[in-house]
Design an enzyme around this catalytic site. Structure first.
Site, short mmCIF file in Angstrom:
data_model
loop_
_atom_site.label_atom_id
_atom_site.label_comp_id
_atom_site.label_asym_id
_atom_site.label_seq_id
_atom_site.Cartn_x
_atom_site.Cartn_y
_atom_site.Cartn_z
CD GLU A 303 -3.01 -1.00 0.15
OE1 GLU A 303 -3.05 0.03 -0.54
OE2 GLU A 303 -3.82 -1.94 0.01
NE ARG A 307 -3.86 2.77 -0.61
CZ ARG A 307 -5.07 2.73 -0.08
NH1 ARG A 307 -5.63 3.83 0.37
NH2 ARG A 307 -5.72 1.58 0.03
CG ASP A 436 -6.16 -7.67 -7.42
OD1 ASP A 436 -5.14 -7.94 -6.77
OD2 ASP A 436 -6.93 -6.74 -7.10
CD GLU A 572 -10.97 -1.83 -8.34
OE1 GLU A 572 -9.98 -1.65 -7.59
OE2 GLU A 572 -12.15 -1.56 -8.00
CB THR A 661 -2.23 -1.45 -9.14
OG1 THR A 661 -3.47 -2.14 -9.07
CG2 THR A 661 -1.64 -1.27 -7.74
#
Length: 672
Positions: A303, A307, A436, A572, A661
């Protein structure tokens, strides 16, 4: 005249007689205007002075001499400085045409919009210019940087000039031939060696590009609506959660995860892309003055990378402001202890203040998605800094995973052990949570690196074939194609909203030369993702759906269990709509996105500022707000909305940038 005087005889002459003594007559000791005489005369006068008088005179002469030396030195240095500056200015004027910024801003600095933009006086009409055509050259890589007219230089150019100027090489004119591998465009000299992380010089561009003269595409009404939604969300964050991780809009407070201002950092590049100059400058000041990573706090490696590191790198590329690169270096270095494991598979958690790392308390496993979805960011950090340790660490992970057993036709399990380096919990395969973005980053690393790394492409192609073979099914009654899960040979018709990244990824691959049937599959899957919204009472998708495999009277394709009916403002589906519209131009994708935005406004908007996730998408009268606005709503969802509604393909050109992502665009490397 006077004739009388003339007759008196010869005129009388007067003389003065001076008698000289013998000494003076011969000049001994007397004045004769000679140098020797003058020296003797001065010396006699000096001797006639008292000792005190002579001392005073000597002191004055010494004092004047010292003052003269000091004055000469001071004036000389000042003159030298002025001269050097003039020479440097002349040299700069002569040399600047031969240099370019290593990482110029892709977008001009946000400017206030014209008055005719109605209720949005601070919006800007902007577009990045198109790049000149770039030919492929040797295997050394460089940033595919957009070059712009000098009138578009941002206010940060001065800060970048010292660090960012590199001498430009001429673009190689040799065009390499290409071959295809299972429909993929591949260069014949590809190798499995990863691209070099060494910073290289950008290619020379034409001084006059017709593309650069293209007028900016105006911001349309739907984009203005996105900007209004963003400002409303930003207002809530600024008023009640400034500098904290996440806004709690209903209670007008905040929640902390890492204590690093996640929402602010996640939203930086969105602010820039939307043209919100004042808000961006405000956020930049916080980053400069208050963002401190030297804290005794555990952060999640994945994360924090997608981010924080991704957000800082992206903002650096868009704005050109070196502040963000310096912050990216800092957090990047602090995350490196995670890779100190027996297997080189990183731990999930890092203490960025102490420099220690560890797995979760309940297991020694890391999730596959987390350890294989940090590569874009660390590779780019190596390219920018010239320090190969970042790329080396993440490339070792990918090489290791490439060799592992336990895959099922390219599909990978969800967990990997940090001690043994082996997959665990074998037999469960999903494109949802915990797996994913592994598939997403296989393709995106291959694109980022200039399509040079065969192993990544091979793993991606096998995985898509595995999806087709094991995970695709069709629902009833509308026969929607969806991606389910496989658990120990048993198929489950469960599909996470997270899986809706896949249509966009497939479309991106097809755009980059992969088989055409990838695009066809993308078109069918994006229809399914839209129906996950359209078939729900609020028009908002739940976190997880189950599809009906058998026709039942009165039943829709989509079934929702009570535990799965929450909506977290996820991006998404909007992400994939953006890719589909960008590559096809089909307006229905914009219309679908517009419906979703309206429903976000209808059911999740909080009047005092901000948006909230909800617990029940099936109850329009009471969607049960959760009092939390995730950072990715500003970092991803609204950013993709804005780009979806734009008709400007150069607003983050997908031939020049790859999104991580977390929707942070990073440059695609191109051969020098």
């Amino acid at each position: 005249m006077y004739s009388g005087a003339a007759a008196a005889g010869p005129p009388r002459r007067d003389f003065i007689s001076v008698t000289l003594g013998p000494e003076e007559a011969v000049g001994i000791g007397g004045y004769n205007n000679g140098k020797a005489w003058r020296r003797r005369s001065c010396w006699r006068k000096w001797k006639q002075l008292s000792r005190l008088q002579r001392s005073v005179i000597l002191f004055l002469f010494a004092f004047l001499a010292v003052c003269g030396v000091i004055s000469y030195t001071s004036v000389g240095e000042a003159w030298k400085s002025i001269t050097n500056k003039l020479l440097d200015d002349q040299r700069t004027e002569q040399e600047i045409p031969r240099f370019k910024l290593a990482n110029p801003a892709v977008l001009p600095a946000p400017q206030k919009a014209d008055a005719n933009h109605g209720d949005y006086p601070e919006l800007s009409l902007q577009k990045p210019p198109k790049l000149p055509h770039v030919r492929r050259g040797p295997s050394n890589l460089q940033l595919k940087a957009p070059w712009r007219d000098t009138r578009l230089k941002t206010q940060y150019d001065t800060m970048r000039a010292v660090e960012g100027l590199v001498e430009v090489d001429k673009v190689k004119e040799t065009e390499k031939s290409i071959i295809s591998w299972r429909g993929a465009v591949i260069e014949p000299d590809q190798s499995t060696e990863p691209p070099s992380s060494k910073i290289t010089e950008p290619e020379k561009h034409s001084s006059v590009e017709a593309e650069d003269q293209k007028e900016a595409v105006p911001i349309n009404e739907r984009q203005l609506a996105v900007i209004e939604a963003f400002r409303h969300a930003w207002k809530g964050y600024k008023d009640f959660a400034w500098g904290h991780d996440e806004l709690k809009p209903l209670s007008k407070s905040y929640s902390e995860w890492f204590g690093l201002g996640l929402t602010l950092i996640d939203a930086l590049d969105t602010l820039w892309i939307l043209g919100l100059k004042e808000e961006f400058e405000e956020a930049r000041k916080w980053v400069a003055n208050d963002l401190i990573f030297d804290k005794n706090v555990d952060v999640n490696l994945f994360e924090s990378t997608i981010r924080i590191l991704g957000g800082l790198l992206s903002t650096y590329h868009l704005s050109g402001d070196s502040l963000f690169l310096e912050k990216a270096k800092d957090i990047g270095n602090r995350l490196m202890p995670a890779f100190k494991t027996p297997s080189k598979i990183p731990y999930s958690d890092v203490n960025i203040g102490r420099g220690t790392a560890h797995p979760p308390r309940w297991t020694s496993d890391s999730t596959v998605a987390e350890v294989t979805s940090i590569q874009l960011e660390f590779r780019e950090l190596s390219r920018l800094t010239g320090d190969e340790k970042f790329q080396k660490a993440v490339d070792e992970v990918m090489k290791h995973v490439h060799t592992l057993s336990g895959k099922n036709d390219g599909l990978v399990p969800m967990f990997i052990n940090t001690n043994s380096g082996q997959f665990t919990h074998l037999g469960v395969y999903t494109l949802g949570a915990r797996a994913d973005s592994y598939y997403e980053y296989l393709l995106k690393q291959w694109i980022q690196g200039g399509k040079k790394e065969n192993e990544l492409l091979e793993d991606y192609m096998r995985a898509i074939e595995g999806v087709k073979k094991h995970l695709l099914q069709r629902s009833e009654p509308k026969k929607l194609t969806f991606v389910g899960e496989l658990a120990h040979g048993h198929f489950s018709a469960k599909m996470d909203h997270l899986v809706c990244f896949l249509p966009g990824t497939l479309a991106l691959g097809a755009h980059n030369g992969l088989p055409a049937d990838h695009m066809k599959l993308a078109e069918t899957l994006i229809e399914t993702c839209y129906q996950m919204y359209a078939q729900v009472e609020t028009g908002l998708s739940p976190e997880i759906v189950h599809f009906n495999l058998h026709a039942q009277k009165g039943h829709r394709d989509v079934e929702i269990k009570p535990a799965d009916r929450h909506n977290l403002l996820r991006p998404e589906t909007v992400e994939s709509l953006f890719y589909m519209y960008r590559f096809t131009g089909d307006k229905k994708y914009q219309d679908w996105g517009w419906e979703i935005l309206q429903n976000f406004n209808r059911y999740t908007r909080v009047p005092t500022g901000g948006y909230t996730s909800i617990n029940n998408v099936q109850n329009p009268s009471n969607p049960e707000p959760r009092d939390k606005m995730e950072s990715f709503f500003l970092g991803e969802t609204l950013k993709y909305m804005f780009l979806l509604f734009s008709d400007d393909i150069d607003l983050i050109n997908l031939d020049k940038y790859i999104f991580n992502t977390e929707a942070h665009p990073l440059p695609i490397w191109v051969p020098a």
